[in-house]
Design a protein around this motif. Structure first.
Motif, PDB file in Angstrom:
ATOM      1  N   LYS A   1      32.109   8.330  11.428  1.00  0.00           N
ATOM      2  CA  LYS A   1      32.882   7.143  11.778  1.00  0.00           C
ATOM      3  C   LYS A   1      33.504   6.565  10.512  1.00  0.00           C
ATOM      4  CE  LYS A   1      29.988   5.892  15.744  1.00  0.00           C
ATOM      5  NZ  LYS A   1      29.126   4.833  16.344  1.00  0.00           N
ATOM      6  N   MET A   2      34.831   6.570  10.462  1.00  0.00           N
ATOM      7  CA  MET A   2      35.552   6.042   9.307  1.00  0.00           C
ATOM      8  C   MET A   2      36.120   4.662   9.629  1.00  0.00           C
ATOM      9  SD  MET A   2      37.646   9.363   7.840  1.00  0.00           S
ATOM     10  CE  MET A   2      38.279   8.366   6.462  1.00  0.00           C
ATOM     11  N   ALA A   3      36.301   3.883   8.559  1.00  0.00           N
ATOM     12  CA  ALA A   3      36.936   2.568   8.681  1.00  0.00           C
ATOM     13  C   ALA A   3      38.045   2.505   7.634  1.00  0.00           C
ATOM     14  CB  ALA A   3      35.920   1.444   8.464  1.00  0.00           C
ATOM     15  N   PRO A   4      39.239   3.027   7.951  1.00  0.00           N
ATOM     16  CA  PRO A   4      40.318   3.161   6.956  1.00  0.00           C
ATOM     17  C   PRO A   4      40.725   1.858   6.290  1.00  0.00           C
ATOM     18  CG  PRO A   4      40.823   4.383   8.970  1.00  0.00           C
ATOM     19  CD  PRO A   4      39.623   3.536   9.264  1.00  0.00           C
ATOM     20  N   ASN A   5      40.450   0.730   6.927  1.00  0.00           N
ATOM     21  CA  ASN A   5      40.857  -0.559   6.364  1.00  0.00           C
ATOM     22  C   ASN A   5      39.792  -1.180   5.465  1.00  0.00           C
ATOM     23  OD1 ASN A   5      43.284  -0.424   7.839  1.00  0.00           O
ATOM     24  ND2 ASN A   5      42.310  -1.337   9.648  1.00  0.00           N
ATOM     25  N   LYS A   6      38.679  -0.472   5.243  1.00  0.00           N
ATOM     26  CA  LYS A   6      37.595  -0.992   4.411  1.00  0.00           C
ATOM     27  C   LYS A   6      37.309  -0.048   3.255  1.00  0.00           C
ATOM     28  CE  LYS A   6      35.219  -3.384   8.203  1.00  0.00           C
ATOM     29  NZ  LYS A   6      33.917  -3.543   8.934  1.00  0.00           N
ATOM     30  N   LEU A   7      36.639  -0.573   2.246  1.00  0.00           N
ATOM     31  CA  LEU A   7      36.216   0.243   1.126  1.00  0.00           C
ATOM     32  C   LEU A   7      34.864   0.888   1.433  1.00  0.00           C
ATOM     33  CD1 LEU A   7      37.070  -2.141  -1.870  1.00  0.00           C
ATOM     34  CD2 LEU A   7      38.431  -0.227  -1.006  1.00  0.00           C
TER      35      LEU A   7
END
Length: 348
Positions: free
Chosen positions: A194-200
């Motif tokens: 699970k990726m969160a492209p808008n977070k570091l």
């Protein structure tokens, strides 16, 4: 030259003149000392364990690069690092061994840090442990040999396009045979991330429910997992309105370590009688001396009358010193009443 020598001693083999990590035993953070009844090491370095998290969260720092050049990409912190540190006396090897001591104490510490993938820019796809308990370089060795850049980031190798995740592979040659089987398994693994492209990218501590690392929580875990396993273990209590000697007395009282006549008789002390010397109404037990003796009952009556709590009932030690009064009180009032109650028990 002198600075280089000092740096080398810090990371490899320090002497007595070089700064060593601050060693804080469990009893220095408000907990009784761990003994070796369960092969648990004495002296767990709670404070320096913070360097585990700093190593993971400061990958661009110079000292982290030095550590990696000496101990490998994982800094020796991974369970899969088969390196013998038993004879090493460096500061970093001491930090590494501390994690092993905590694991030996019953707390799964070394596997408790989990990388949470955000945009993937600050995570090494092959070298860091971001899935499971080992790096992909060790799990897919055939593919690692075919990889063009083992230092590629997660973002360089995985693309998130809406709800789909696609691998951006760069091989020296097309994987075949067993390498092809590893590639299929790797594709399945990547699609489950699970990726969160808008977070570091960040690190989460699983022992705190995925929150931040705190030494107090780790200390409490050590106490509950190790010290709580001791037969007859009683947690120490604290009230900053009472002297330390009163707290020690309450701890001894709860453990039954007060030298009343019945306890002395159990230990073989030659006594003429075990009856209470004050009222002669019963044998001198802890409960009788503190609560049911005529003198003790009169004192408790006066104290309860002073606080407006009514006539005291005969209670056990835990009910008296850990229970709540039968009238509503504020937190400060509860603490003050506890201090008065403990102190009266000490004076009786």
């Amino acid at each position: 030259m002198r600075k280089t020598t000092r740096l080398g001693r810090f990371f490899i083999k320090p002497n007595n003149n070089i700064l060593r990590p601050s060693r804080i035993r469990v009893n220095r953070v408000g907990r009784p000392r761990v003994v070796n009844n369960w092969n648990v090491p004495i002296g767990i370095d709670i404070k320096i364990i913070k360097w585990w998290l700093r190593f993971k969260t400061e990958p661009a720092s110079l000292w982290v690069k030095v550590i990696k050049s000496i101990y490998g990409a994982s800094g020796g912190l991974s369970l899969c690092d088969n390196i013998n540190y038993s004879t090493s006396s460096s500061v970093w090897s001491c930090i590494i061994k501390t994690g092993g001591r905590i694991d030996a104490s019953g707390v799964n510490f070394r596997n408790s840090f989990k990388k949470e993938i955000g945009d993937g820019a600050n995570t090494s796809f092959w070298n860091e442990i971001w899935f499971g308990s080992d790096s992909l370089k060790n799990r897919f060795k055939r593919l690692a040999r075919l990889e063009v850049d083992l230092n590629a980031s997660f973002k360089d190798r995985v693309s998130c396009d809406g709800s789909s995740i696609i691998g951006l592979w760069n091989w020296k040659r097309t994987p075949t045979g067993r390498a092809q089987g590893e590639l299929e398994a790797l594709n399945l693994l990547v699609q489950s991330v699970k990726m969160a492209p808008n977070k570091l990218d960040s690190w989460a501590w699983q022992l705190n429910g995925g929150g931040n690392f705190k030494t107090k929580i780790l200390s409490d875990l050590l106490m509950s997992r190790v010290l709580g396993a001791r037969t007859g273990y009683v947690e120490s209590l604290h009230n900053n309105f009472t002297p330390k000697k009163v707290e020690v007395f309450i701890w001894r009282l709860r453990k039954g370590r007060i030298p009343v006549l019945t306890e002395l008789n159990k230990r073989g002390v030659d006594l003429n009688s075990v009856r209470c010397a004050i009222c002669d109404g019963d044998v001198e037990t802890i409960n009788h001396s503190i609560f049911t003796c005529n003198l003790a009952h009169e004192i408790w009556s006066k104290v309860n009358e002073w606080w407006g709590l009514g006539c005291p009932s005969n209670k056990s030690v835990n009910e008296m010193f850990l229970g709540k009064p039968n009238v509503p009180m504020s937190p400060l009032g509860m603490k003050l009443w506890q201090a008065v109650e403990w102190t009266c028990g000490y004076l009786i």
